[in-house]
Structure formats: structure tokens, C-alpha cells
Design an enzyme around this catalytic site. Structure first.
Site, PDB file in Angstrom:
ATOM      1  N   MET A 174       0.844  -1.194   0.000  1.00  0.00           N
ATOM      2  CA  MET A 174       0.000   0.000   0.000  1.00  0.00           C
ATOM      3  C   MET A 174       0.877   1.240   0.000  1.00  0.00           C
ATOM      4  O   MET A 174       1.734   1.397   0.878  1.00  0.00           O
ATOM      5  CB  MET A 174      -0.904   0.020   1.239  1.00  0.00           C
ATOM      6  CG  MET A 174      -1.866  -1.144   1.334  1.00  0.00           C
ATOM      7  SD  MET A 174      -2.764  -1.137   2.917  1.00  0.00           S
ATOM      8  CE  MET A 174      -1.476  -1.741   4.023  1.00  0.00           C
ATOM      9  N   ILE A 231       2.361  -5.052   8.174  1.00  0.00           N
ATOM     10  CA  ILE A 231       3.772  -4.688   8.247  1.00  0.00           C
ATOM     11  C   ILE A 231       3.918  -3.180   8.072  1.00  0.00           C
ATOM     12  O   ILE A 231       3.452  -2.616   7.074  1.00  0.00           O
ATOM     13  CB  ILE A 231       4.587  -5.425   7.162  1.00  0.00           C
ATOM     14  CG1 ILE A 231       4.420  -6.932   7.318  1.00  0.00           C
ATOM     15  CG2 ILE A 231       6.065  -5.044   7.249  1.00  0.00           C
ATOM     16  CD1 ILE A 231       5.041  -7.729   6.184  1.00  0.00           C
ATOM     17  N   GLY A 261       1.393   4.277   4.420  1.00  0.00           N
ATOM     18  CA  GLY A 261       2.278   3.445   3.602  1.00  0.00           C
ATOM     19  C   GLY A 261       2.734   2.186   4.311  1.00  0.00           C
ATOM     20  O   GLY A 261       3.329   2.261   5.377  1.00  0.00           O
ATOM     21  N   SER A 262       2.468   1.013   3.737  1.00  0.00           N
ATOM     22  CA  SER A 262       2.763  -0.226   4.440  1.00  0.00           C
ATOM     23  C   SER A 262       2.498  -1.430   3.537  1.00  0.00           C
ATOM     24  O   SER A 262       2.332  -1.292   2.334  1.00  0.00           O
ATOM     25  CB  SER A 262       1.904  -0.314   5.697  1.00  0.00           C
ATOM     26  OG  SER A 262       0.558  -0.009   5.374  1.00  0.00           O
ATOM     27  N   ARG A 263       2.397  -2.601   4.156  1.00  0.00           N
ATOM     28  CA  ARG A 263       2.189  -3.839   3.411  1.00  0.00           C
ATOM     29  C   ARG A 263       1.439  -4.837   4.275  1.00  0.00           C
ATOM     30  O   ARG A 263       1.551  -4.816   5.514  1.00  0.00           O
ATOM     31  CB  ARG A 263       3.554  -4.398   3.010  1.00  0.00           C
ATOM     32  CG  ARG A 263       3.500  -5.646   2.176  1.00  0.00           C
ATOM     33  CD  ARG A 263       4.890  -5.994   1.719  1.00  0.00           C
ATOM     34  NE  ARG A 263       5.317  -7.310   2.181  1.00  0.00           N
ATOM     35  CZ  ARG A 263       6.578  -7.731   2.154  1.00  0.00           C
ATOM     36  NH1 ARG A 263       7.530  -6.938   1.734  1.00  0.00           N
ATOM     37  NH2 ARG A 263       6.886  -8.932   2.557  1.00  0.00           N
TER      38      ARG A 263
END
Length: 304
Positions: A174, A231, A261-263
Site C-alpha cells: 500500500m 507490516i 504506507g505499508s504492506r
């Protein structure tokens, strides 16, 4: 509450209606004692609607379903549907951005416009749209909006207690413009939730799964044990999880978010067949990432 009964004396401008009987009239009781009387005759489209509001009769001019009143309602609904709901987690940040914008605007109009753009971005970041989720135990849906960054075997995080054997991992990255609400990829019982502090590397890097701060959920699903891991990324500094260990969760249900912002990784049993490819755009709660069942096959993809 007893059903309302009323006799309407129409004005000269309106036709005099015969007393309705049980076959030509339907009465719908409305909240707060309001009663709506609708006449279903062959001339129903040309007749006004007679309604009782707070004890007083009134005649409401209304055309057929394609009339002005219906069109106005449809237009209003269309306008309302263009505004996506904002998640309450974003309210403090939006307020802070807006306050900073007003403060900076006192000193400089340029800073005001910059702050206004950032405030609009913050509102956009915390959007929480509804999603149409396929309810099927054979399917695994995306836990987040973003781009599929990895599909393949990987060992799940040790703190989740899933052993050292490889599972099928599908990662969704993301960026700062993605919707950051996270959703459950499958339905089942949450048997474990583990948070682990760590670094804040770029979430697109493969090593981010092992080194970055993360929060993992283990779900006992109809097709076996599945894990989904939030994450943190280079910009993201806070992982939020609303799910509770021991509780049940539905496929597509919201369970958390990651700020800025991440995953999200999904670890699946080897019996799951991936239905996406690296580089594909995923929609949280809607895009099918994988499928269980003997008939499932990995699809071919084309980049164009």
C-alpha cells in the site's frame, strides 16, 4: 398501535375519491404515528398521495415514479454516494492538519494552500468505502488495497507459531494514496494475535517481512490455518488492530489499519492456488487472491 383510518376531504382542485376498500387500498404504518394512504386504481399515477402527519391531513402532489420527486431523490442519492465515509481513526489527524493549516495561513497564503492540500490528502487517506465481498469459503480475498508485490513460498513469522515449513505468501503493498483499511482475507476464529517491534524499512523490500515492525493474526478457517500480517513501512509508524484474540471474524470484515504506507502479507496452506500475479492491483475485501479446491488453477496473465 392500532391501524390508522381516515377520511380525506379533497380540495376543489383535486378529484373526489371514492371510499377505498380492502382490495384497492394499502395502508402502511409509518414511525411516530404517521399513516400513508395509497390508492391503487387504474388512475393511480394521476392521483395525489394523501398522508396523515401528526394528526393533520395533507395532500402531496407527486407524479409517477419517473416524476420530479423521484428524480430529485435519485439526484440526492447520487450526490451522497460520491462522498466516501471517513474512518473515525482519522478524525484527530484531520483536525490537526486543519488547525495547522489555519495557523500557517495566518502568516502566509502559500503555506495555507500547502496545508489545505495536505489536509485534503489526509481526509482521502482515511477514507473507508464499502466493499462488495464474495462470501465463499473457497476464496481468499485481498486484505488491503494496493499492488501485489510478491506471490510464492515463504516461512511465516516465528512469533505466529506456524512452524518452519514454507507456506504460500501473497503480499499487497500500500502506498500513501491507497485506502489503508485492512480486512480479513477469510472467515474463521482468531486463535492468535502477536505484535512485534522492529525497523521501518521500505515495505516493498522482501526483508521487510522479517525485520519491520508487524502485527500478525492467525485465523482458523474452514480450509486450515491462515495468517495475515500487517507490516509497517518506511513512512508508516503505527499499526492499529481492532480484532480480539478468541473472537470470530467474517471474510472482508475490517480488522485494522496501518498509517501512511505499508504492506500486508497473507500466508496460506499449500492447497491454496494463487489467483493473482505480481504487479496486479488489488482491492481490499473484493479481489480474490487465492482459491481452495481441486478445480482451482493458477490463471495466465497478460501485461498490456
Amino acid at each position: 398501535m392500532a391501524a390508522c383510518s381516515c377520511v380525506a376531504r379533497m380540495t376543489k382542485s383535486l378529484p373526489r375519491l371514492p371510499c377505498p376498500n380492502s382490495t384497492s387500498t394499502s395502508i402502511a404504518q409509518l414511525p411516530l404515528g404517521r399513516c400513508l394512504l395509497a390508492f391503487h386504481s387504474v388512475h393511480a399515477s394521476a392521483l395525489p398521495i394523501v398522508a396523515l402527519r401528526g394528526g393533520g391531513l395533507s395532500a402531496i402532489e407527486a407524479g409517477p415514479e419517473t416524476g420530479t420527486a423521484q428524480n430529485s431523490m435519485t439526484l440526492l442519492d447520487s450526490v451522497k454516494n460520491t462522498f466516501v465515509p471517513i474512518h473515525r481513526e482519522g478524525y484527530p489527524f484531520i483536525a490537526a492538519f486543519a488547525a495547522a493549516t489555519l495557523f500557517l495561513g495566518y502568516f502566509s497564503s502559500v503555506l495555507f494552500w500547502i496545508g489545505l492540500i495536505l489536509t485534503a490528502w489526509c481526509v482521502y487517506f482515511y477514507r473507508d468505502p464499502e466493499r462488495v465481498t464474495p462470501v465463499d469459503d473457497r476464496l481468499v480475498v485481498s486484505p488491503a488495497d494496493g499492488v501485489v508485490s510478491a506471490v510464492g513460498p515463504a516461512v511465516p513469522p516465528r512469533e505466529l507459531g506456524l512452524g518452519s515449513a514454507e507456506m504460500t505468501r501473497i503480499s499487497v503493498f500500500m502506498n500513501v494514496f491507497s485506502c489503508h483499511i485492512n480486512r480479513a482475507p477469510v472467515r474463521g476464529k482468531i486463535t492468535r494475535i502477536e505484535h512485534r517491534p522492529g525497523k521501518f524499512l521500505n515495505a516493498e523490500l522482501d526483508k521487510a517481512s522479517a525485520e519491520n515492525e508487524r502485527n500478525g493474526l492467525v485465523i482458523d478457517s474452514p480450509n486450515g490455518t491462515i495468517a495475515t500480517v500487517q507490516i509497517a513501512g518506511l513512512v508508516a509508524r503505527r499499526i492499529v488492530c481492532w480484532a480480539e484474540q478468541g473472537g470470530s471474524i467474517a471474510i472482508g470484515e475490517r480488522f485494522g489499519l496501518i498509517r501512511f504506507g505499508s504492506r500486508v502479507d497473507v500466508f496460506l496452506p499449500s492447497s491454496a492456488v494463487p489467483r493473482v500475479a505480481v504487479g496486479q492491483t488489488a482491492v481490499g475485501g473484493e479481489t480474490v487472491l487465492a482459491e481452495f479446491g481441486a478445480s482451482a488453477v493458477t490463471p495466465l496473465v497478460r501485461i498490456s
